[in-house]
Enzyme design. Structure first.
Site, PDB file in Angstrom:
ATOM      1  N   ASN A  24       0.806  -1.217   0.000  1.00 53.17           N
ATOM      2  CA  ASN A  24       0.000   0.000   0.000  1.00 53.17           C
ATOM      3  C   ASN A  24       0.839   1.268   0.000  1.00 53.17           C
ATOM      4  O   ASN A  24       0.289   2.372  -0.015  1.00 53.17           O
ATOM      5  CB  ASN A  24      -0.943   0.002   1.206  1.00 53.17           C
ATOM      6  CG  ASN A  24      -2.039  -1.039   1.079  1.00 53.17           C
ATOM      7  OD1 ASN A  24      -2.363  -1.485  -0.012  1.00 53.17           O
ATOM      8  ND2 ASN A  24      -2.605  -1.454   2.199  1.00 53.17           N
ATOM      9  N   ASP A 117      -9.489  -5.539  -6.170  1.00 59.63           N
ATOM     10  CA  ASP A 117     -10.246  -6.474  -5.350  1.00 59.63           C
ATOM     11  C   ASP A 117     -11.738  -6.171  -5.339  1.00 59.63           C
ATOM     12  O   ASP A 117     -12.147  -5.013  -5.349  1.00 59.63           O
ATOM     13  CB  ASP A 117      -9.747  -6.435  -3.905  1.00 59.63           C
ATOM     14  CG  ASP A 117      -8.386  -7.094  -3.751  1.00 59.63           C
ATOM     15  OD1 ASP A 117      -8.082  -7.968  -4.582  1.00 59.63           O
ATOM     16  OD2 ASP A 117      -7.657  -6.741  -2.819  1.00 59.63           O
ATOM     17  N   ASP A 305      -7.912  -4.118   6.172  1.00 58.09           N
ATOM     18  CA  ASP A 305      -7.166  -5.173   5.487  1.00 58.09           C
ATOM     19  C   ASP A 305      -6.831  -6.349   6.402  1.00 58.09           C
ATOM     20  O   ASP A 305      -6.435  -7.411   5.916  1.00 58.09           O
ATOM     21  CB  ASP A 305      -5.880  -4.616   4.877  1.00 58.09           C
ATOM     22  CG  ASP A 305      -6.119  -3.914   3.549  1.00 58.09           C
ATOM     23  OD1 ASP A 305      -7.255  -3.967   3.043  1.00 58.09           O
ATOM     24  OD2 ASP A 305      -5.171  -3.315   3.005  1.00 58.09           O
ATOM     25  N   ILE A 327     -15.582   0.154   6.648  1.00 63.37           N
ATOM     26  CA  ILE A 327     -14.886   0.759   5.505  1.00 63.37           C
ATOM     27  C   ILE A 327     -15.475   0.284   4.178  1.00 63.37           C
ATOM     28  O   ILE A 327     -15.922   1.088   3.364  1.00 63.37           O
ATOM     29  CB  ILE A 327     -13.378   0.452   5.557  1.00 63.37           C
ATOM     30  CG1 ILE A 327     -12.798   0.772   6.939  1.00 63.37           C
ATOM     31  CG2 ILE A 327     -12.646   1.239   4.465  1.00 63.37           C
ATOM     32  CD1 ILE A 327     -12.888   2.224   7.347  1.00 63.37           C
TER      33      ILE A 327
END
Length: 418
Positions: A24, A117, A305, A327
């Protein structure tokens, strides 16, 4: 050719693992290299599929890229294209991070709407509105976001939500804008701080990085730099939860523990012994984990995540856990796969109730995204028999040397072609 993992459950994971650079972070740093003519060098880059994808994007824009081992050298010419290649961009979500640099350098950006994703809606509204406040005109046409600006100018910008991607694109656009930009309710993730550190190394004038209010004073020109990518806290967190789920003992290096503070604290509550060091930590668990509640939030909250790992440990925990996803709305898709393994789960909107079971049982499962794939592998390590984990290309996008690291820790796992 498709590949799958064959995972034999029952092993207690033990040993040491070192994490490489953050997925990231590295992709956003590669995009930021577009801001300066010359050669920017990034070290500690992870060996994941998304890095070659970003190399393709940059080469399509006119850059020359040398990718050798954990080092990426990006040579940006004086003139670059403003049009990001559709075939490359659609492969992964992070490709949208070229929007800010291209608008800043070229006065125009055409970036195909990204892929990535399947974890729910991730609109570009805040990216566009941020650029518009800096003076750009934006719209969506022919499957691409288009931004145009003769001269970006500093502005006061408030984000309705601390979006990581919007914060990154506003930062990379504002560093070369005329005047001062104050970005309020900015994302505070460690990867944002890493980007700011690199931009400052390139000559940007930034204050408040790591806080919710970032001030950027535009400069006329940036210069290339050499920068080491920070360690991947999500990969590190995955190993931490793997230790707890398998009642193992894993030491993780290459990461600042403060970037995983809440995730490690949750493991302590679950019964793990957690020891932190300057550049790593150790997680040791000698009992069945206790049930713990989780809710995902922007940093410094619990990372979305790592939500699949939170659900994974809750699957085999003693008691009932409630996991709340704040989220992404579609991140519970992989719960159905856990149920196939024997998990007792009830999904209700953005909550899932997990009633821990003592043992899971093997069956074929399918990965839907990077983190869900890793979570399924961890669950398979707790199951009787051999579990087939399919669509593992998702995992390869975010976890370098995943199978090899698991094998070194004592897992029985192999990669086979289908």
């Amino acid at each position: 050719m498709k590949e799958r993992f064959l995972v034999t459950g029952g092993a207690r994971l033990e040993g040491t693992v070192h994490v490489s650079g953050a997925k990231n972070s590295v992709l956003k740093l590669m995009a930021a290299a577009l801001l300066a003519e010359g050669t920017t060098t990034l070290t500690n880059c992870p060996k994941i599929l998304d890095v070659p994808y970003m190399v393709r994007v940059l080469e399509g824009l006119g850059c020359s890229v040398v990718h050798s081992g954990s080092t990426v050298e990006i040579t940006t010419p004086a003139e670059i294209s403003s049009n990001a290649d559709f075939d490359a961009v659609r492969q992964f979500r992070a490709s949208v991070c070229v929007l800010g640099p291209l608008t800043s350098r070229c006065g125009k950006a055409v970036v195909a709407l990204p892929g990535g994703d399947a974890i729910g809606s991730r609109p570009l509204d805040m990216h566009q509105s941020g650029l518009e406040k800096l003076g750009a005109k934006t719209h969506i046409e022919h499957g691409a976001v288009v931004a145009q600006a003769d001269q970006l100018r500093g502005a006061n910008i408030h984000l309705d939500f601390p979006s990581v991607g919007a914060t990154e694109n506003i930062l990379t656009a504002a560093v070369l804008a005329e005047g001062t930009t104050v970005l309020d309710n900015a994302a505070r993730e460690p990867e944002i701080l890493d980007l700011c550190v690199m931009l400052k190394e390139m000559g940007a004038d930034i204050e408040g990085e790591g806080t919710s209010t970032i001030t950027i004073r535009g400069v006329e020109k940036l210069h290339p730099t050499q920068h080491e990518v920070i360690g991947d806290r999500i990969v590190a967190g995955t190993w931490a939860y793997a230790a707890a789920m398998t009642q193992g003992d894993i030491t993780v290096g290459g990461i600042a523990p403060r970037n995983l503070h809440l995730a490690l604290e949750k493991l302590k509550v679950a019964g793990a012994e957690v020891t932190t060091y300057d550049h790593g930590f150790r997680v040791r668990m000698d009992r069945r984990p206790m049930a713990v509640d989780y809710q995902t939030l922007p940093f410094p909250g619990f990372p979305t995540d790592l939500q699949p790992m939170a659900i994974g440990i809750s699957t085999v925990a003693d008691g009932v856990s409630v996991i709340t996803e704040n989220i992404f709305e579609a991140r519970f898709r992989f719960v159905d796969e856990l149920v196939r393994l024997g998990a007792d789960a009830t999904v209700d909107g953005h909550h899932v109730v997990m009633r821990g079971v003592e043992k899971l049982s093997s069956t074929p499962v399918w990965s839907s995204d990077i983190r869900a794939g890793a979570g399924l592998v961890l669950a398979a390590l707790c199951a009787d028999g051999v579990t087939e984990v399919n669509d593992v290309f998702h995992i390869d996008r975010g976890y370098p040397n995943f199978v090899e690291d698991l094998q070194r820790l004592g897992a029985q796992i192999e990669r086979v072609q289908v």
